[in-house]
Design a protein around this motif. Sequence first.
Motif, short mmCIF file in Angstrom:
data_model
loop_
_atom_site.label_atom_id
_atom_site.label_comp_id
_atom_site.label_asym_id
_atom_site.label_seq_id
_atom_site.Cartn_x
_atom_site.Cartn_y
_atom_site.Cartn_z
N ARG A 144 -22.02 13.98 8.69
CA ARG A 144 -22.71 15.27 8.74
C ARG A 144 -22.73 16.00 7.39
O ARG A 144 -23.72 16.67 7.07
CB ARG A 144 -22.09 16.15 9.81
CG ARG A 144 -22.90 17.40 10.14
CD ARG A 144 -22.40 18.00 11.42
NE ARG A 144 -22.62 17.09 12.54
CZ ARG A 144 -21.99 17.19 13.72
NH1 ARG A 144 -21.08 18.14 13.90
NH2 ARG A 144 -22.25 16.35 14.69
N PRO A 145 -21.67 15.91 6.56
CA PRO A 145 -21.76 16.57 5.24
C PRO A 145 -22.90 16.06 4.36
O PRO A 145 -23.29 16.73 3.42
CB PRO A 145 -20.40 16.26 4.61
CG PRO A 145 -19.48 16.07 5.77
CD PRO A 145 -20.31 15.40 6.82
N LEU A 146 -23.43 14.86 4.67
CA LEU A 146 -24.53 14.31 3.88
C LEU A 146 -25.90 14.78 4.38
O LEU A 146 -26.92 14.45 3.76
CB LEU A 146 -24.49 12.78 3.91
CG LEU A 146 -23.22 12.12 3.36
CD1 LEU A 146 -23.31 10.61 3.52
CD2 LEU A 146 -23.00 12.50 1.91
N LYS A 147 -25.92 15.54 5.47
CA LYS A 147 -27.20 15.96 6.04
C LYS A 147 -28.00 16.84 5.09
O LYS A 147 -29.24 16.70 5.02
CB LYS A 147 -26.95 16.70 7.36
CG LYS A 147 -28.19 16.82 8.23
CD LYS A 147 -27.84 17.33 9.62
CE LYS A 147 -29.07 17.35 10.50
NZ LYS A 147 -28.76 17.84 11.88
N PRO A 148 -27.39 17.76 4.32
CA PRO A 148 -28.19 18.53 3.34
C PRO A 148 -28.86 17.67 2.29
O PRO A 148 -29.83 18.11 1.67
CB PRO A 148 -27.15 19.47 2.71
CG PRO A 148 -26.09 19.61 3.74
CD PRO A 148 -26.01 18.28 4.41
N LEU A 149 -28.38 16.43 2.10
CA LEU A 149 -28.98 15.52 1.13
C LEU A 149 -30.10 14.68 1.76
O LEU A 149 -30.53 13.67 1.18
CB LEU A 149 -27.92 14.59 0.54
CG LEU A 149 -26.76 15.27 -0.17
CD1 LEU A 149 -25.74 14.26 -0.65
CD2 LEU A 149 -27.27 16.10 -1.34
#
Length: 265
Positions: A144-149
């Motif tokens: 989920r932390p990679l979702k903004p990317l």
Amino acid sequence: MTNLILGRFIPGNSFIHQLDPRSKLLSMFLFIIIIFWANNVITNFLTFLFTLSLIFLSGIKISFFIKGLRPMIGLILFTTLFQILFTQSGQTVFQLWMIRITNGGLNQAALIFMRFVLIIIFSTLLTLTTTPLSLADAVESLLRPLKPLKVPVHEIGLMLSLSLRFVPTLMDDTTRIMNAQKARGVDFGEGSLIQKIKSVIPILIPLFASSFKRADALATAMEARGYQGGEGRSKYRKLQWTYKDSLSLIVICILGLLLFFLKNR
């Protein structure tokens, strides 16, 4: 073929079953990293004892894992044999013409064999005690932390879930197709290498055809139920991190520290 246990889930209420799938995934990744620090008898004994303890806590019989390892024995033995023949460090134990076997090659082969077996058992334990849907939710949560990317974390989790779900189905289809071809007189064990490769074609063609047909039916079923991706979707299954999950990661870290300080001794 039916001995392959990857992707199969065994229901239970053991300590391993109750762990959050995120902690299981993190523990598996940490275990794969720290197992390369096991390079002597003591460290390998600790990793082997730790893996046996996990099997005991899962409530799954060891014989089940032994049967599940059989399809991978060929790959493991080939890798270990490669290490024996091409690792020339140490004293010569046996030599015949160009073939030279050293104690360094034997030690390296034993380490590779142990690592392969333990990693396969640990990853198999993960799938046996965790449902594919829970694994997909765990992957999606960890990514989920990679979702903004703009990384499609929901789609990655969905693909993992579907892949694990249909591994046993594909193996069952392969067994069914092989039995049907044998009934028609196809022999998969005789002839030269080229003839054996050609005999696989009657398996691959119907297997690919049935796989594409099943994938098309699955896509149609998902569209009929209104699936449009993970955006705005709520979760029926809620992942809950408890003290047991923290304890499991602490134990893995302690094992890693022990292996780090005991390696090369």
